[in-house]
Design a protein around this motif. Structure first.
Motif, mmCIF file in Angstrom:
data_model
loop_
_atom_site.group_PDB
_atom_site.id
_atom_site.type_symbol
_atom_site.label_atom_id
_atom_site.label_comp_id
_atom_site.label_asym_id
_atom_site.label_seq_id
_atom_site.Cartn_x
_atom_site.Cartn_y
_atom_site.Cartn_z
ATOM 1 N N LEU A 98 0.826 -1.206 0.000
ATOM 2 C CA LEU A 98 0.000 0.000 0.000
ATOM 3 C C LEU A 98 0.858 1.252 0.000
ATOM 4 N N LEU A 99 0.332 2.285 -0.633
ATOM 5 C CA LEU A 99 0.934 3.618 -0.589
ATOM 6 C C LEU A 99 -0.111 4.569 -0.012
ATOM 7 N N TYR A 100 0.303 5.340 0.975
ATOM 8 C CA TYR A 100 -0.634 6.306 1.548
ATOM 9 C C TYR A 100 0.157 7.493 2.066
ATOM 10 N N GLY A 101 -0.500 8.623 2.098
ATOM 11 C CA GLY A 101 0.193 9.870 2.378
ATOM 12 C C GLY A 101 0.461 10.125 3.845
ATOM 13 N N SER A 102 1.403 11.003 4.088
ATOM 14 C CA SER A 102 1.713 11.447 5.445
ATOM 15 C C SER A 102 1.120 12.814 5.730
ATOM 16 N N GLU A 103 0.707 13.503 4.674
ATOM 17 C CA GLU A 103 0.158 14.853 4.814
ATOM 18 C C GLU A 103 -1.299 14.797 5.267
ATOM 19 N N SER A 104 -1.690 15.739 6.125
ATOM 20 C CA SER A 104 -3.099 15.916 6.483
ATOM 21 C C SER A 104 -3.827 16.489 5.275
ATOM 22 N N PHE A 105 -5.002 15.903 4.946
ATOM 23 C CA PHE A 105 -5.683 16.253 3.691
ATOM 24 C C PHE A 105 -7.064 16.832 4.003
ATOM 25 N N ASP A 106 -7.219 18.117 3.786
ATOM 26 C CA ASP A 106 -8.481 18.789 4.080
ATOM 27 C C ASP A 106 -9.536 18.463 3.019
ATOM 28 N N TYR A 107 -10.806 18.356 3.447
ATOM 29 C CA TYR A 107 -11.903 18.025 2.538
ATOM 30 C C TYR A 107 -12.192 19.162 1.543
ATOM 31 N N PHE A 108 -11.902 20.395 1.935
ATOM 32 C CA PHE A 108 -12.313 21.540 1.109
ATOM 33 C C PHE A 108 -11.144 22.363 0.583
ATOM 34 N N HIS A 109 -10.088 22.471 1.380
ATOM 35 C CA HIS A 109 -8.954 23.303 0.978
ATOM 36 C C HIS A 109 -7.643 22.574 1.263
ATOM 37 N N PRO A 110 -7.381 21.505 0.526
ATOM 38 C CA PRO A 110 -6.130 20.767 0.774
ATOM 39 C C PRO A 110 -4.914 21.624 0.424
ATOM 40 N N SER A 111 -3.856 21.429 1.161
ATOM 41 C CA SER A 111 -2.623 22.172 0.889
ATOM 42 C C SER A 111 -1.991 21.689 -0.412
ATOM 43 N N ASP A 112 -1.178 22.541 -1.002
ATOM 44 C CA ASP A 112 -0.482 22.161 -2.238
ATOM 45 C C ASP A 112 0.397 20.942 -2.009
ATOM 46 N N SER A 113 1.026 20.884 -0.839
ATOM 47 C CA SER A 113 1.922 19.756 -0.560
ATOM 48 C C SER A 113 1.149 18.452 -0.439
ATOM 49 N N ALA A 114 -0.075 18.506 0.124
ATOM 50 C CA ALA A 114 -0.896 17.297 0.235
ATOM 51 C C ALA A 114 -1.325 16.809 -1.143
ATOM 52 N N VAL A 115 -1.694 17.732 -2.014
ATOM 53 C CA VAL A 115 -2.099 17.367 -3.376
ATOM 54 C C VAL A 115 -0.906 16.804 -4.149
ATOM 55 N N ASP A 116 0.229 17.454 -4.022
ATOM 56 C CA ASP A 116 1.438 16.977 -4.720
ATOM 57 C C ASP A 116 1.808 15.567 -4.265
ATOM 58 N N GLU A 117 1.715 15.312 -2.978
ATOM 59 C CA GLU A 117 2.025 13.984 -2.463
ATOM 60 C C GLU A 117 1.053 12.947 -3.020
ATOM 61 N N ALA A 118 -0.239 13.308 -3.099
ATOM 62 C CA ALA A 118 -1.239 12.386 -3.634
ATOM 63 C C ALA A 118 -0.947 12.049 -5.092
ATOM 64 N N ILE A 119 -0.561 13.047 -5.863
ATOM 65 C CA ILE A 119 -0.235 12.822 -7.277
ATOM 66 C C ILE A 119 0.978 11.909 -7.408
ATOM 67 N N LEU A 120 1.981 12.135 -6.587
ATOM 68 C CA LEU A 120 3.185 11.308 -6.626
ATOM 69 C C LEU A 120 2.864 9.851 -6.295
ATOM 70 N N LEU A 121 2.043 9.640 -5.277
ATOM 71 C CA LEU A 121 1.663 8.278 -4.905
ATOM 72 C C LEU A 121 0.868 7.609 -6.025
ATOM 73 N N ALA A 122 -0.021 8.363 -6.672
ATOM 74 C CA ALA A 122 -0.817 7.813 -7.775
ATOM 75 C C ALA A 122 0.081 7.381 -8.930
ATOM 76 N N GLN A 123 1.138 8.145 -9.197
ATOM 77 C CA GLN A 123 2.067 7.809 -10.279
ATOM 78 C C GLN A 123 2.788 6.489 -10.005
ATOM 79 N N GLN A 124 3.013 6.199 -8.742
ATOM 80 C CA GLN A 124 3.770 5.009 -8.366
ATOM 81 C C GLN A 124 2.906 3.758 -8.258
ATOM 82 N N ALA A 125 1.581 3.925 -8.300
ATOM 83 C CA ALA A 125 0.666 2.825 -8.005
ATOM 84 C C ALA A 125 0.136 2.152 -9.261
ATOM 85 N N ASP A 126 -0.264 0.884 -9.099
ATOM 86 C CA ASP A 126 -1.006 0.206 -10.165
ATOM 87 C C ASP A 126 -2.431 0.742 -10.241
ATOM 88 N N LYS A 127 -3.031 0.909 -9.082
ATOM 89 C CA LYS A 127 -4.397 1.414 -9.008
ATOM 90 C C LYS A 127 -4.497 2.413 -7.854
#
Length: 715
Positions: free
Chosen positions: A425-454
């Motif tokens: 499993l890949l999962y983030g370390s950043e706190s992820f807001d429902y309405f106003h996520p930080s740029d770093s949280a979004v960037d981390e999510a994108i990076l994890l998605a790139q590394q994943a099969d699904k």
């Protein structure tokens, strides 16, 4: 205590003591020092005598506190009459189960009864005597926040769940079974039809619609033995329910034969003033007592003015005596005169949030989750590298509204549940807001998605976005979540969207995901249940109890709409029919819909005869086969359409359902019995009866994909 003793007890009571039996106060009056009782509490203007004689207490829980409050109450009460302790135990006490809308989507009545039984046990050992549940309001508008408390849009399904809840809460021996609580059915009546889905708003409907669609589930709960009924905040035929004599005296008491307690909702008696039907509290008290409201919750119109109204002969004291007697009868039915502390026990509180209760909560949550879409991406495989990202991935905000004693800290997040499925499993370390996520949280999510099969993209509402006073005009996901989906899709389109929500949503913006799972608010065991679905440990079996719109502009949209003079089905290209120009006329995901990892095929629909007489029945049968290598559960649904009626009839109505478990390759024949009583409806004179003539019978996996046959009802 014998009935005659209750009557004698009333004779010993002063006028003021009788009035105080009709008063319900919050727990703060009994747990806070006088100097701490500020704001609305201090403004009620109550005397010490009012407080020590108040007939019931709202929101007190915890065995130690409940026992102490009852002990002190009885020491001060002149006649030794115990107080009632009530609370909102809607979908669990501290072990939180799926919200009622999710429970409705299980189509599993035994699961609903088990939820109520466990909830009652945890509440009872904590000192609660009455739960303000089940909420059986029929709802057709997902903009209304309290849709999460309902089991959906269908009167038949709601009625069956109403019965199951009452049985679970009350059991078969309420007086002696101290692990049970009394059930209060709410909100009488038609609260779920508030205009524009705006809470507390006006309800405006014909009496036939009220009787046909909205009243049956209340009546079912009463026939199952519910001890109390709560008034609704809305108007019915221009009269606020809390002051509506026809609703409570004529329909509830005379027609339905209900002889239990009627309680107002919070502050609803005094709200007769802003409603514009009472000029002051005195007039409000008169309207409510004449309508048949026995307990006034958290306002003091009765306390301040009932005695005065009686003394000046504005109302008959017999109305007060009737109300007091019903309250005393409820206390007697709960065994409180003999056992004033009833089930409250610090020792027995060990059952609360026990492993067994958590296990049951997990199993029921699995049954409630609905697979809406699956383009061959689910179930996930343990060898696949899976990124679990998004605001709801690590969130413990999974309980939903009306989880009063539930604690988020006890809840299982999706990430925590997924870890039990494997280490890939890949999962983030950043706190992820429902309405106003930080740029770093979004960037981390994108990076994890790139590394994943699904990618499992966990989205949804927060708890406060649904429930009371949580109406929404826009029922799409928050824009930040839709933007996140778009960004993730650019780097990995193998996306499974999971959704926590308290209502059906407008899914535009994420509806081209490879798979969509509606998890609702699943409760304490959310992450374990959802992970079990994702990895195929549990084959999804949930089916929607409320339609999902293509667009919020279609709302209200529901499967059992009335026939029109220009139905859309007559042609595919004619403008002048009942349809929208810019969106489908149909739901995105209709009532009864839900996918499985199994592949169920329906054989031909068969009737054992094509005519039915009033003293006979006909049998409808269909053979269902599991054409996959995965065992699964299918909910086979029976619908009927009355082709010609005295008044217009719905295009289809649910009349029965059966859940079957099929092993890989297995077939089972499902049989339904149709009797004349099932074909009755509300006529012009409001009598419920059937008409001879032709009927369509339909069977299938949901309200859209149905096989049809025709039979005739003969005189």
């Amino acid at each position: 205590m014998k009935q005659e003793n209750l009557s004698q007890l009333i004779e010993q009571m002063t006028l003021e003591e009788k009035v105080d039996q009709l008063l319900q106060l919050s727990a703060d009056f009994y747990t806070k020092a006088a100097e701490e009782q500020t704001g609305p509490i201090s403004e009620l203007g109550l005397t010490d005598e009012n407080i020590q004689n108040a007939g019931s207490i709202l929101g007190l829980a915890g065995a130690k506190e409940a026992i102490q409050v009852q002990k002190e109450y009885l020491e001060k009460n002149r006649l030794g009459i115990p107080t009632l302790m009530m609370a909102d135990i809607v979908h669990g006490f501290q072990t939180i189960f799926p919200i009622p809308l999710a429970l409705g989507s299980s189509w599993d009545l035994e699961a609903a009864e088990k939820m109520a039984e466990i909830s009652a046990k945890e509440a009872a050992v904590s000192g609660v005597h009455v739960t303000f549940s089940p909420m059986v309001d029929l709802v057709r508008d997902p903009r209304w926040g309290r849709v999460m408390e309902s089991t959906g849009e269908d009167p038949y399904l709601n009625s069956r769940f109403a019965e199951a809840f009452v049985k679970g809460y009350q059991g078969t021996d309420l007086k002696n079974d101290f692990f049970r609580v009394a059930a209060c059915v709410k909100h009488f009546a038609a609260y779920g039809a508030a205009l524009a889905g705006r809470d507390y708003n006006t309800v405006d409907m014909s009496e036939r619609t009220l009787r046909e669609s909205y009243l049956p589930s209340y009546q079912a709960a009463l026939e199952a033995g519910a001890k109390l009924v709560m008034t609704s905040f809305n108007t019915v035929d221009g009269i606020p329910a809390t002051g509506n004599k026809k609703l409570f005296r004529d329909i509830l008491r005379k027609e339905f034969g209900f002889d239990g307690v009627v309680i107002s909702d919070w502050g609803a008696v005094k709200e007769l003033i802003p409603h514009g039907v009472a000029e002051d509290e005195k007039a409000a008290a008169k309207l409510a007592i004449e309508a048949g409201v026995d307990i006034e919750m958290m306002t003091t119109c009765y306390s301040h003015f009932l005695a005065e109204l009686i003394k000046e002969n504005s109302i008959d004291e017999r109305l007060l005596d009737e109300a007091v007697l019903r309250i005393l009868e409820l206390k007697n039915e709960l065994g409180l005169f003999e056992h004033p502390h009833r089930g409250a026990s610090e020792e027995k509180e060990a059952v609360i949030l026990s492993e067994e209760h958590r296990k049951q909560a997990c199993e029921i949550a699995k049954k409630s989750i609905v697979l809406l879409k699956n383009e061959a991406i689910l179930p996930l495989k343990k060898e696949e590298k899976i990124a679990i990202i998004g605001p709801a991935a690590a969130s413990q905000d999974v309980l939903g509204a009306w989880s009063w004693q539930g604690k988020m800290a006890d809840a299982i997040s999706l990430v925590t549940g997924a870890k039990k499925q494997g280490d890939n499993l890949l999962y983030g370390s950043e706190s992820f807001d429902y309405f106003h996520p930080s740029d770093s949280a979004v960037d981390e999510a994108i990076l994890l998605a790139q590394q994943a099969d699904k990618v499992v993209l966990a989205l949804g509402e927060t708890e406060w976005m649904s429930g009371e006073a949580a109406s929404r005009s826009d029922i799409t996901l928050p824009s930040a979540q839709i933007e996140l989906f778009k960004k993730i899709k650019t780097v990995n389109d193998q996306i499974v969207v999971t959704i926590y929500s308290g209502r059906p949503l407008d899914l535009r913006g994420i509806d081209d995901a490879k798979a969509i799972i509606e998890a609702w608010f699943p409760g304490t065991e959310a992450g374990n249940a959802l992970a079990a679905i994702l990895w195929g440990e549990y084959n999804p079996s949930g089916r929607l109890s409320m339609s999902f719109p293509e667009s919020v502009g279609q709302v209200p949209i529901y499967y059992n709409c009335d026939s029109t003079g220009r139905p859309l089905e007559t042609t595919n290209d004619e403008k002048y029919v009942s349809k929208y120009l810019d969106v489908s006329n149909y739901a995105k995901y209709p009532f009864g819909f839900g996918l499985s990892y199994s592949d169920f095929h329906y054989g031909a629909l068969e009737l054992d005869k094509d005519t039915l007489t009033p003293d006979d029945f006909l049998t409808v049968s269909v053979t269902v086969t599991n054409h996959s290598d995965i065992s699964g559960t299918e909910t086979v649904q029976l619908y009927v359409r009355d082709l010609v009626g005295e008044v217009i009839r719905p295009v289809k109505e649910l009349k029965g359902f059966k859940q079957i478990n099929l092993k890989a390759g297995e077939s089972k024949t499902v049989r339904f019995t149709i009797e004349e009583a099932m074909l009755r409806y509300v006529h012009r004179d409001f009598r419920r009866q059937s008409d001879p003539g032709s009927f369509e019978v339909m069977v299938g996996p949901n309200s859209r994909d149905l096989q049809k046959a025709v039979f005739k009802l003969m005189n």
